[in-house]
Design an enzyme around this catalytic site. Structure first.
Site, PDB file in Angstrom:
ATOM      1  N   LYS A  76       0.845  -1.208   0.000  1.00  0.00           N
ATOM      2  CA  LYS A  76       0.000   0.000   0.000  1.00  0.00           C
ATOM      3  C   LYS A  76       0.877   1.254   0.000  1.00  0.00           C
ATOM      4  O   LYS A  76       0.601   2.222  -0.699  1.00  0.00           O
ATOM      5  CB  LYS A  76      -0.935  -0.024   1.227  1.00  0.00           C
ATOM      6  CG  LYS A  76      -2.030  -1.089   1.110  1.00  0.00           C
ATOM      7  CD  LYS A  76      -2.807  -1.302   2.410  1.00  0.00           C
ATOM      8  CE  LYS A  76      -3.778  -2.470   2.262  1.00  0.00           C
ATOM      9  NZ  LYS A  76      -4.523  -2.777   3.498  1.00  0.00           N
ATOM     10  N   GLN A  92      -4.413  -1.880   9.872  1.00  0.00           N
ATOM     11  CA  GLN A  92      -4.345  -3.193   9.231  1.00  0.00           C
ATOM     12  C   GLN A  92      -4.853  -4.268  10.192  1.00  0.00           C
ATOM     13  O   GLN A  92      -4.451  -4.313  11.357  1.00  0.00           O
ATOM     14  CB  GLN A  92      -2.903  -3.490   8.782  1.00  0.00           C
ATOM     15  CG  GLN A  92      -2.756  -4.702   7.892  1.00  0.00           C
ATOM     16  CD  GLN A  92      -3.436  -4.563   6.520  1.00  0.00           C
ATOM     17  OE1 GLN A  92      -3.633  -3.471   6.009  1.00  0.00           O
ATOM     18  NE2 GLN A  92      -3.794  -5.682   5.919  1.00  0.00           N
ATOM     19  N   ASP A 148     -10.924   2.506   4.359  1.00  0.00           N
ATOM     20  CA  ASP A 148     -11.189   1.070   4.248  1.00  0.00           C
ATOM     21  C   ASP A 148     -12.695   0.798   4.138  1.00  0.00           C
ATOM     22  O   ASP A 148     -13.095  -0.316   3.789  1.00  0.00           O
ATOM     23  CB  ASP A 148     -10.682   0.338   5.503  1.00  0.00           C
ATOM     24  CG  ASP A 148      -9.362  -0.384   5.277  1.00  0.00           C
ATOM     25  OD1 ASP A 148      -9.077  -0.764   4.130  1.00  0.00           O
ATOM     26  OD2 ASP A 148      -8.627  -0.570   6.269  1.00  0.00           O
TER      27      ASP A 148
HETATM   28  N1  GUN Z   1      -6.785  -7.159   6.501  1.00  0.00           N
HETATM   29  C1  GUN Z   1      -7.131  -7.880   5.414  1.00  0.00           C
HETATM   30  N2  GUN Z   1      -7.666  -7.080   4.472  1.00  0.00           N
HETATM   31  C2  GUN Z   1      -7.643  -5.835   4.973  1.00  0.00           C
HETATM   32  C3  GUN Z   1      -8.059  -4.571   4.451  1.00  0.00           C
HETATM   33  O1  GUN Z   1      -8.569  -4.434   3.342  1.00  0.00           O
HETATM   34  N3  GUN Z   1      -7.859  -3.514   5.276  1.00  0.00           N
HETATM   35  C4  GUN Z   1      -7.314  -3.642   6.508  1.00  0.00           C
HETATM   36  N4  GUN Z   1      -7.193  -2.541   7.238  1.00  0.00           N
HETATM   37  N5  GUN Z   1      -6.942  -4.792   7.016  1.00  0.00           N
HETATM   38  C5  GUN Z   1      -7.105  -5.880   6.243  1.00  0.00           C
END
Ligand code: GUN
Length: 293
Positions: A53, A97, A120
């Site tokens: 990211k 995350q 998100d």
């Molecule tokens: N863990 C697995 N997928 C995601 C996501 O799209 N965002 C976040 N913050 N954590 C995750």
């Protein structure tokens, strides 16, 4: 193969568009979008995703910041950090995350993020807006990325029967809502399947579009797919593989070889939905920045 939905190429296409918008923003004297990712602990998958990211942010001209904390951080300390970022006008988007360590309530943390910075799309306000067909909120990055992929390839969803396998809050549930909403990549008749679904194979065989998001490698096999269906594989399970340098490889929820023989279009793993998830996140972060311009 000519039935591949190439997430890498499509994500590059959208990233270029985002990068162009950022250059224009900056040349007009505005600061670029700023995304902060909080990473708690040492989970290998989470580290990889957050690094990807950050790299994508840099590529399109965003500011990307990773805040790393040990898994001994307390819930109160993490909440305080989230609140600090909520109040920082130089930060547009915040993601924490997941998963978080067991002593931290993920839902509490997610709901503490300001809905306007929740790129998100996990906050109840953003999920609620999605459920009401209100496009002013943020849509979870993976379902959003999948709709961008469908749109790029002009895959018709209106009037089609879409079967979503999996009901997670991150993918399955928002995906099923998006496909049924009155959107460009919606207006489908949607069936959501889960661990209690009876006759799963028969239901899947009725699908014009099938989205596999259960987290079980190779779960959806060719025998569950109607000839000509569109197959979207959200799975990203790491399975041991001694032939790989890392000792593992990514495995999707779809048994690719048998499924691709039936599908009109199919996403590979890796290189399908994964890159589109990041593009969905970048899109949301750009939207967050534009709110405050
Ligand atoms: N863990 C697995 N997928 C995601 C996501 O799209 N965002 C976040 N913050 N954590 C995750």
């Amino acid at each position: 193969m000519d039935n591949l939905l190439d997430g890498k190429t499509v994500s590059n296409h959208f990233k270029q568009r985002i990068a162009d918008e950022v250059s224009e923003m900056v040349s007009n004297g505005h600061r670029p979008p700023h995304l902060v990712a909080i990473l708690v602990g040492e989970d290998g998958g989470s580290k990889t995703y957050v690094a990807a990211k950050e790299k994508a942010c840099n590529l399109v001209g965003f500011t990307g910041t990773i805040l790393r904390y040990p898994d001994t951080i307390t819930q109160d300390e993490l909440i305080a950090k989230v609140e600090e970022i909520n109040n920082d006008t130089e930060i547009d988007g915040l993601i924490v995350q997941l998963p978080l360590p067991n002593h931290i309530d993920e839902n509490l943390v997610t709901q503490t993020i300001l809905p306007e910075k929740d790129v998100d799309g996990f906050h109840d306000i953003n999920m609620g807006k999605l459920a009401k067909g209100d496009n002013s909120g943020y849509i979870s990055a993976t379902p959003l990325g999948i709709t961008m992929l469908l749109e790029y390839y002009n895959i018709e969803t209106s009037g089609k029967h879409a079967v979503v396998v999996g009901r997670s809050n991150i993918v399955g549930r928002p995906m099923s809502i998006l496909l049924s909403n009155s959107n460009k990549t919606g207006n489908a008749t949607v069936t959501v399947c889960h661990s209690r679904t009876k006759n799963l194979k028969e239901v899947c065989l009725q699908a014009d579009i099938i989205v596999a998001a259960v987290g079980i490698p190779g779960f959806v096999k060719g025998g569950m797919i109607k000839e000509g269906a569109v197959v979207i594989d959200v799975g990203t399970t790491r399975v041991d593989d001694d032939t790989k340098k890392a000792g593992w490889r990514l495995c999707g929820d779809v048994d690719f070889d048998t499924a691709s023989a039936k599908a009109s279009f199919i996403t590979p793993v890796p290189g399908g939905v994964g890159p589109m998830t990041i593009t969905g996140l970048l899109n949301n972060t750009l939207k967050a920045r534009k709110r405050t311009l």
